[in-house]
Enzyme design. Structure first.
Site, PDB file in Angstrom:
ATOM      1  N   GLU A   1       7.708  -1.988  -5.756  1.00  0.00           N
ATOM      2  CA  GLU A   1       6.448  -1.405  -5.271  1.00  0.00           C
ATOM      3  C   GLU A   1       5.380  -2.483  -5.320  1.00  0.00           C
ATOM      4  O   GLU A   1       5.160  -3.104  -6.356  1.00  0.00           O
ATOM      5  CB  GLU A   1       6.069  -0.201  -6.153  1.00  0.00           C
TER       6      GLU A   1
ATOM      7  N   ARG B   1      20.029  12.147 -10.462  1.00  0.00           N
ATOM      8  CA  ARG B   1      20.605  13.441 -10.881  1.00  0.00           C
ATOM      9  C   ARG B   1      22.028  13.603 -10.343  1.00  0.00           C
ATOM     10  O   ARG B   1      22.872  14.228 -10.979  1.00  0.00           O
ATOM     11  CB  ARG B   1      19.726  14.609 -10.406  1.00  0.00           C
TER      12      ARG B   1
ATOM     13  N   ALA C   1       6.279   8.759  -2.327  1.00  0.00           N
ATOM     14  CA  ALA C   1       6.971  10.028  -2.059  1.00  0.00           C
ATOM     15  C   ALA C   1       8.431   9.849  -1.622  1.00  0.00           C
ATOM     16  O   ALA C   1       9.344  10.397  -2.245  1.00  0.00           O
ATOM     17  CB  ALA C   1       6.191  10.808  -1.006  1.00  0.00           C
TER      18      ALA C   1
ATOM     19  N   TRP D   1      -2.275  46.240  10.582  1.00  0.00           N
ATOM     20  CA  TRP D   1      -1.608  45.273  11.476  1.00  0.00           C
ATOM     21  C   TRP D   1      -2.225  43.925  11.126  1.00  0.00           C
ATOM     22  O   TRP D   1      -3.413  43.699  11.368  1.00  0.00           O
ATOM     23  CB  TRP D   1      -1.902  45.586  12.943  1.00  0.00           C
TER      24      TRP D   1
ATOM     25  N   TYR E   1       1.286  44.473   3.692  1.00  0.00           N
ATOM     26  CA  TYR E   1      -0.016  45.122   3.900  1.00  0.00           C
ATOM     27  C   TYR E   1      -0.509  45.826   2.640  1.00  0.00           C
ATOM     28  O   TYR E   1       0.210  46.612   2.025  1.00  0.00           O
ATOM     29  CB  TYR E   1       0.050  46.158   5.035  1.00  0.00           C
TER      30      TYR E   1
ATOM     31  N   CYS F   1      -2.197  12.686  -1.512  1.00  0.00           N
ATOM     32  CA  CYS F   1      -2.922  13.806  -0.898  1.00  0.00           C
ATOM     33  C   CYS F   1      -4.054  14.302  -1.806  1.00  0.00           C
ATOM     34  O   CYS F   1      -4.975  14.974  -1.350  1.00  0.00           O
ATOM     35  CB  CYS F   1      -1.965  14.960  -0.610  1.00  0.00           C
TER      36      CYS F   1
ATOM     37  N   ASN G   1       9.114  13.891   1.137  1.00  0.00           N
ATOM     38  CA  ASN G   1       9.846  14.410  -0.024  1.00  0.00           C
ATOM     39  C   ASN G   1      11.192  14.992   0.371  1.00  0.00           C
ATOM     40  O   ASN G   1      12.198  14.774  -0.309  1.00  0.00           O
ATOM     41  CB  ASN G   1       8.989  15.449  -0.751  1.00  0.00           C
TER      42      ASN G   1
HETATM   43  C1  LIG Z   1      -6.122  10.614   1.592  1.00  0.00           C
HETATM   44  C2  LIG Z   1      -4.780  11.152   1.993  1.00  0.00           C
HETATM   45  C3  LIG Z   1      -4.581  12.523   2.039  1.00  0.00           C
HETATM   46  C4  LIG Z   1      -3.351  13.044   2.431  1.00  0.00           C
HETATM   47  N1  LIG Z   1      -3.184  14.404   2.461  1.00  0.00           N
HETATM   48  C5  LIG Z   1      -1.995  14.908   2.834  1.00  0.00           C
HETATM   49  C6  LIG Z   1      -1.783  16.323   2.820  1.00  0.00           C
HETATM   50  O1  LIG Z   1      -2.680  17.097   2.490  1.00  0.00           O
HETATM   51  N2  LIG Z   1      -0.560  16.778   3.198  1.00  0.00           N
HETATM   52  C7  LIG Z   1       0.463  15.926   3.563  1.00  0.00           C
HETATM   53  O2  LIG Z   1       1.565  16.398   3.880  1.00  0.00           O
HETATM   54  N3  LIG Z   1       0.291  14.594   3.550  1.00  0.00           N
HETATM   55  C8  LIG Z   1      -0.910  14.070   3.206  1.00  0.00           C
HETATM   56  N4  LIG Z   1      -1.073  12.710   3.178  1.00  0.00           N
HETATM   57  C9  LIG Z   1       0.040  11.848   3.600  1.00  0.00           C
HETATM   58  C10 LIG Z   1       1.001  11.605   2.453  1.00  0.00           C
HETATM   59  O3  LIG Z   1       0.311  11.074   1.363  1.00  0.00           O
HETATM   60  C11 LIG Z   1       2.066  10.652   2.951  1.00  0.00           C
HETATM   61  O4  LIG Z   1       2.731  11.279   4.031  1.00  0.00           O
HETATM   62  C12 LIG Z   1       3.077  10.288   1.879  1.00  0.00           C
HETATM   63  O5  LIG Z   1       2.470   9.647   0.799  1.00  0.00           O
HETATM   64  C13 LIG Z   1       4.139   9.371   2.493  1.00  0.00           C
HETATM   65  O6  LIG Z   1       4.998   8.942   1.495  1.00  0.00           O
HETATM   66  P1  LIG Z   1       5.801   7.577   1.654  1.00  0.00           P
HETATM   67  O7  LIG Z   1       6.594   7.426   0.413  1.00  0.00           O
HETATM   68  O8  LIG Z   1       6.485   7.557   2.967  1.00  0.00           O
HETATM   69  O9  LIG Z   1       4.683   6.445   1.777  1.00  0.00           O
HETATM   70  P2  LIG Z   1       3.504   6.038   0.819  1.00  0.00           P
HETATM   71  O10 LIG Z   1       3.015   7.174   0.032  1.00  0.00           O
HETATM   72  O11 LIG Z   1       2.532   5.300   1.675  1.00  0.00           O
HETATM   73  O12 LIG Z   1       4.183   5.005  -0.182  1.00  0.00           O
HETATM   74  C14 LIG Z   1       4.678   3.797   0.276  1.00  0.00           C
HETATM   75  C15 LIG Z   1       4.558   2.770  -0.823  1.00  0.00           C
HETATM   76  O13 LIG Z   1       5.229   1.602  -0.391  1.00  0.00           O
HETATM   77  C16 LIG Z   1       4.529   0.472  -0.873  1.00  0.00           C
HETATM   78  N5  LIG Z   1       4.878  -0.664  -0.019  1.00  0.00           N
HETATM   79  C17 LIG Z   1       4.529  -0.869   1.268  1.00  0.00           C
HETATM   80  N6  LIG Z   1       5.065  -2.024   1.719  1.00  0.00           N
HETATM   81  C18 LIG Z   1       5.772  -2.543   0.685  1.00  0.00           C
HETATM   82  C19 LIG Z   1       6.534  -3.729   0.523  1.00  0.00           C
HETATM   83  N7  LIG Z   1       6.695  -4.603   1.526  1.00  0.00           N
HETATM   84  N8  LIG Z   1       7.112  -3.954  -0.672  1.00  0.00           N
HETATM   85  C20 LIG Z   1       6.956  -3.071  -1.706  1.00  0.00           C
HETATM   86  N9  LIG Z   1       6.225  -1.951  -1.608  1.00  0.00           N
HETATM   87  C21 LIG Z   1       5.653  -1.679  -0.429  1.00  0.00           C
HETATM   88  C22 LIG Z   1       3.069   0.873  -0.754  1.00  0.00           C
HETATM   89  O14 LIG Z   1       2.276   0.118  -1.650  1.00  0.00           O
HETATM   90  C23 LIG Z   1       3.119   2.357  -1.121  1.00  0.00           C
HETATM   91  O15 LIG Z   1       2.813   2.570  -2.470  1.00  0.00           O
HETATM   92  C24 LIG Z   1      -2.293  12.161   2.781  1.00  0.00           C
HETATM   93  C25 LIG Z   1      -2.485  10.781   2.723  1.00  0.00           C
HETATM   94  C26 LIG Z   1      -3.717  10.270   2.330  1.00  0.00           C
HETATM   95  C27 LIG Z   1      -3.903   8.770   2.294  1.00  0.00           C
END
Ligand SMILES: Cc1cc2nc3c(=O)[nH]c(=O)nc-3n(C[C@H](O)[C@H](O)[C@H](O)COP(=O)(O)OP(=O)(O)OC[C@H]3O[C@@H](n4cnc5c(N)ncnc54)[C@H](O)[C@@H]3O)c2cc1C
Length: 442
Positions: free
Chosen positions: A32, A21, A10, A431, A423, A42, A302
């Protein structure tokens, strides 16, 4: 100019997509460590529940689609160290086992978080899972599809745990939920989660609160979960007791961490000016408590990614912060919160009052009205709203968005009580429950 992003979900992918862009010429490289990028983590519980049949539906964009917009993505590459003084990183290529050095002008850290798995005795037995990555969701689904699993145990009643309880029930499995605390969904007040806990039990979940997992037993695969109070037979265990930031590769750098999470300013910059970070690996400014907190949520990541892109492209954007707004579906029920809960107000020694009412989702005379309970936390003198929680059935969860706006804009209960909320009988009472709760404050 060259930008490297660590992590391909994300935070990083929203940052690099926006950056492309904004600037057609910048060189952009992503590392990754997993096999898949840009997926909706999610959505994984709904893939496991089989409501989503094809896991590729969770993937927003592939490596090839990023390549088409000149973003070079290396999957199966794990960043192992950041040398901020010389703008370099070291990367382990899992396919060749080689370490490479790459250099950047700007670095984006979007490495996310991983599930906490304590070293409980026998935690490496087969059929003990966590759910942090795309690959985890494939492994859990494959195991359930094999037809060998009848009883599952979910350890931890937070958001992922509760979503997985529902997913396992949907698959027709017998579900035990073990939670160490005295309530599920600990970010809510306990008076609000009671209804949700009752609902889980009514739906057949064996709920055990205030119980601590000690170890697992079994020969090759797990057969029992042993707690401080009892033993439970099981064919599969899901551990969902929380997450911790993936930041070990920063430990020898000069980037400041706080309990493992990256500290950033409002421009999403770390203390090293050409290193930006956000998402689940970092802290985020909580507008309600007016300090940095760890709130790992996808919508935050995001938005932060976009701010990072704007700033790297020469802008001066600030990410103002969040209120910790959260929604969750609990089988037939919905729950949501934003801002400060009562227990948080107590722990911060804030002067506060609360009001709690139960109303209906739509006009009482329109077919099938459902209850919604609304709790507002407000300042006693000014009546400014500082927190809200909702628990109910249909049409409950998204009503929290009104409160998110009210709290961010520091509205009083009387301002909220006379807002022009929509409403018509199928949608609300004359209300709305939100206004009823706000107007109850005298
Ligand atoms: C089951 C589940 C349900 C969820 N439901 C919700 C929801 O309903 N609403 C909501 O807001 N949030 C939800 N979340 C949380 C949401 O998915 C995360 O907040 C979001 O994905 C965070 O994005 P990010 O890019 O910070 O990290 P991540 O999505 O964790 O991505 C980080 C990436 O970095 C990679 N990485 C890590 N270390 C290294 C390294 N040293 N070198 C290279 N790559 C590396 C990992 O492999 C991973 O792919 C949920 C999470 C899970 C697991």
């Amino acid at each position: 100019m060259k930008v490297i992003a660590i992590g391909g979900v994300a935070l990083s992918m929203s940052a690099v997509s926006k950056l492309r862009r904004l600037d057609k010429d910048i060189e952009i490289v992503v590392y990754e460590k997993g096999t898949v990028l840009s997926y909706g983590a999610c959505g994984m519980p709904y893939y496991i529940s089989d409501e989503i049949k094809d896991p590729e539906r969770l993937v927003a964009r592939t490596k090839e689609q990023f390549s088409d917009i000149d973003i070079l993505v290396h999957t199966n590459h794990m960043v192992t160290e950041v040398f901020d003084e010389r703008n370099e990183i070291s990367v382990l290529n899992f396919e060749t086992n080689e370490i490479i050095i790459d250099n950047y002008d700007y670095l984006i850290v979007g490495s996310g978080a991983s599930a906490i798995v304590p070293p409980w005795k026998n935690f490496a037995l087969e059929n003990i899972f966590k759910l942090s990555s795309y690959e985890d969701s494939l492994a859990i689904k494959e195991k359930i599809d094999s037809g060998t699993i009848k009883k599952v145990t979910v350890v931890g009643g937070g958001f992922i745990g509760i979503e997985m309880v529902e997913a396992f029930l949907t698959r027709g499995l017998e579900v035990t939920l073990i939670e160490y605390g005295n309530q599920i969904l600990g970010v809510f007040d306990n008076d609000m989660t009671l209804k949700l806990e009752k609902h889980l039990v009514e739906k057949g979940v064996k709920l055990h609160l205030g119980e601590k997992v000690i170890r697992f037993s079994g020969d090759t695969a797990v057969r029992k979960v042993i707690t401080d109070k009892a033993e439970y037979e099981t064919d599969l265990v899901l551990i969902s007791i929380g997450v911790r930031p993936n930041t070990s590769f920063l430990e020898n750098s000069n980037v400041i961490l706080d309990k493992g999470a990256v500290v950033v300013n409002k421009r999403m910059q770390t203390n090293i000016s050409n290193i930006y970070a956000g998402g689940d690996c970092g802290l985020i400014y909580n507008l309600a408590v007016k300090e940095n907190r760890y709130i790992p949520m996808g919508n935050n990541a995001n938005k932060q990614g976009r701010v990072i892109a704007e700033n790297i492209a020469g802008g001066n954007f600030e990410f103002k912060g969040v209120l910790g707004t959260i929604v969750i579906k609990v089988i037939d029920m919905e729950a949501a919160k934003t801002g400060i809960t009562e227990k948080e107000a107590k722990s911060l020694a804030l002067d506060y009052k609360t009001v709690v009412i139960t109303g209906k989702n739509h006009a009482g005379y329109y077919p099938n009205p459902e209850p919604i309970t609304v709790k507002i936390i407000y300042k006693p003198v000014s009546k400014i709203i500082i927190g809200a929680e909702l628990v109910g059935y249909k049409d409950t969860a998204l009503r929290i968005n009104v409160f998110a706006v009210a709290i961010q804009k520091e509205m009083t209960t009387s301002e909220l009580g006379f807002l022009d909320l929509a409403y018509a009988p199928p949608f609300a009472g004359v209300w709305d429950v939100i206004a009823v709760a706000a107007n109850k404050v005298k």
